[in-house]
Design a protein around this motif. Structure first.
Motif, PDB file in Angstrom:
ATOM      1  N   ARG A  47     -11.208  23.585  16.609  1.00  0.00           N
ATOM      2  CA  ARG A  47      -9.870  23.441  15.977  1.00  0.00           C
ATOM      3  C   ARG A  47      -9.631  24.886  15.785  1.00  0.00           C
ATOM      4  O   ARG A  47     -10.600  25.888  15.964  1.00  0.00           O
ATOM      5  N   VAL A  48      -8.399  25.094  15.583  1.00  0.00           N
ATOM      6  CA  VAL A  48      -7.808  26.553  15.375  1.00  0.00           C
ATOM      7  C   VAL A  48      -7.311  26.594  14.128  1.00  0.00           C
ATOM      8  O   VAL A  48      -6.548  25.833  13.453  1.00  0.00           O
ATOM      9  N   LEU A  84      12.592  32.296  15.739  1.00  0.00           N
ATOM     10  CA  LEU A  84      11.298  32.793  16.229  1.00  0.00           C
ATOM     11  C   LEU A  84      10.050  32.409  15.847  1.00  0.00           C
ATOM     12  O   LEU A  84       9.064  32.371  16.500  1.00  0.00           O
ATOM     13  N   GLY A  85       9.920  31.878  14.565  1.00  0.00           N
ATOM     14  CA  GLY A  85       8.874  31.322  13.884  1.00  0.00           C
ATOM     15  C   GLY A  85       8.327  30.046  14.785  1.00  0.00           C
ATOM     16  O   GLY A  85       6.952  29.843  14.910  1.00  0.00           O
ATOM     17  N   ARG A  86       9.170  29.405  14.979  1.00  0.00           N
ATOM     18  CA  ARG A  86       9.018  28.062  15.736  1.00  0.00           C
ATOM     19  C   ARG A  86       8.485  28.419  17.091  1.00  0.00           C
ATOM     20  O   ARG A  86       7.554  27.647  17.578  1.00  0.00           O
ATOM     21  N   THR A  87       9.181  29.362  17.729  1.00  0.00           N
ATOM     22  CA  THR A  87       8.502  29.999  18.909  1.00  0.00           C
ATOM     23  C   THR A  87       7.166  30.456  19.028  1.00  0.00           C
ATOM     24  O   THR A  87       6.227  30.101  20.001  1.00  0.00           O
ATOM     25  N   LEU A  88       6.911  31.143  18.035  1.00  0.00           N
ATOM     26  CA  LEU A  88       5.543  31.887  17.631  1.00  0.00           C
ATOM     27  C   LEU A  88       4.502  30.862  17.539  1.00  0.00           C
ATOM     28  O   LEU A  88       3.372  30.816  18.362  1.00  0.00           O
ATOM     29  N   MET A 148       0.101  27.278  19.489  1.00  0.00           N
ATOM     30  CA  MET A 148      -0.485  26.003  19.605  1.00  0.00           C
ATOM     31  C   MET A 148      -0.835  25.537  21.402  1.00  0.00           C
ATOM     32  O   MET A 148      -1.632  24.999  21.620  1.00  0.00           O
ATOM     33  N   THR A 149       0.066  26.163  22.275  1.00  0.00           N
ATOM     34  CA  THR A 149      -0.157  26.137  23.540  1.00  0.00           C
ATOM     35  C   THR A 149      -1.464  26.518  23.974  1.00  0.00           C
ATOM     36  O   THR A 149      -2.089  26.332  24.669  1.00  0.00           O
ATOM     37  N   LEU A 189      -7.200  20.200  16.943  1.00  0.00           N
ATOM     38  CA  LEU A 189      -6.604  20.123  15.722  1.00  0.00           C
ATOM     39  C   LEU A 189      -6.131  21.622  15.370  1.00  0.00           C
ATOM     40  O   LEU A 189      -6.829  22.592  15.819  1.00  0.00           O
ATOM     41  N   VAL A 190      -4.945  21.693  14.589  1.00  0.00           N
ATOM     42  CA  VAL A 190      -4.444  22.941  14.218  1.00  0.00           C
ATOM     43  C   VAL A 190      -4.610  22.781  12.510  1.00  0.00           C
ATOM     44  O   VAL A 190      -3.956  21.785  12.248  1.00  0.00           O
TER      45      VAL A 190
END
Length: 159
Positions: free
Chosen positions: A91-92, A108-112, A117-118, A127-128
Motif C-alpha cells: 500500500r502507499v 495542480l493538486g489533482r494532477t499531483l 497514484m499512477t 491501496l492508497v
C-alpha cells in the motif's frame, strides 16, 4: 503561463529542500524558500528519505523545461508499505501534500495526486491511504473529490 506544457513531475533533490519546507511552513500564504532555515534535522530527514527505496518525495515544478530551474509549486511524500492485508500487496501512504497557496484551485493538486497514484499502481500497490489534520476542511473536500472515503479513525501519540 500555460501550466500544461510547463509542468514537470520528478523526485525531489536536495536542492528542492528549501522550497519543500516553504510549502510545508504555511498553507495560507506563499513563503519565500530563501527565508526558510534548513536545519541539520531537515538535512538528516531528507537524506534518510532519499536513501530509502520505500520512500520518495515528489515535486511538481513549473517552468523547469529541462533546464534544472523552475518553481516548486507542489510536493508530497509517498511511503510504500508491505503488508499481509490485501493479499500481500503493498500500500502507499501519502503525506505532506501541498500546493503553493497562490496556485490552488487550478487542478495542480489533482494532477499531483494522479501522478502519485499512477506510480503506486506501477509498483503493484493495492491501496492508497492518507491522513489529514481534522482542521484542514478544504483538504478533506479535495480528498473526497478524488474518491477517498473516510473509512478509518486515526490516532497519534507524540513521543
Amino acid at each position: 503561463m500555460s501550466t500544461a506544457s510547463a509542468l514537470v513531475f520528478r523526485t525531489a533533490t536536495r536542492a528542492d529542500l528549501p522550497a519543500i519546507l516553504a510549502l510545508l511552513a504555511d498553507e495560507e500564504r506563499v513563503v519565500d524558500p530563501a527565508t526558510v532555515e534548513v536545519t541539520e534535522a531537515y538535512e538528516r530527514a531528507f537524506a534518510a528519505v532519499d536513501a530509502d527505496a520505500r520512500n520518495e518525495i515528489l515535486v511538481l515544478v513549473e517552468g523547469e523545461g529541462g533546464t534544472g530551474t523552475g518553481t516548486v509549486v507542489g510536493c508530497l511524500q509517498a511511503t510504500y508499505i508491505p503488508g499481509l492485508g490485501k493479499g500481500g500487496a503493498e500500500r502507499v501512504l501519502i503525506e505532506a501534500v501541498r500546493i503553493r497557496a497562490d496556485r490552488r484551485g487550478g487542478g495542480l493538486g489533482r494532477t499531483l495526486m494522479a501522478h502519485a497514484m499512477t506510480r503506486a499502481r506501477a509498483r503493484g500497490c493495492a491501496l492508497v491511504q492518507l491522513t489529514s489534520n481534522k482542521n484542514r476542511e478544504d483538504a478533506h473536500r479535495f480528498y473526497t473529490g478524488l474518491g477517498f472515503a473516510r473509512s478509518h479513525e486515526g490516532f497519534k501519540l507524540a513521543l
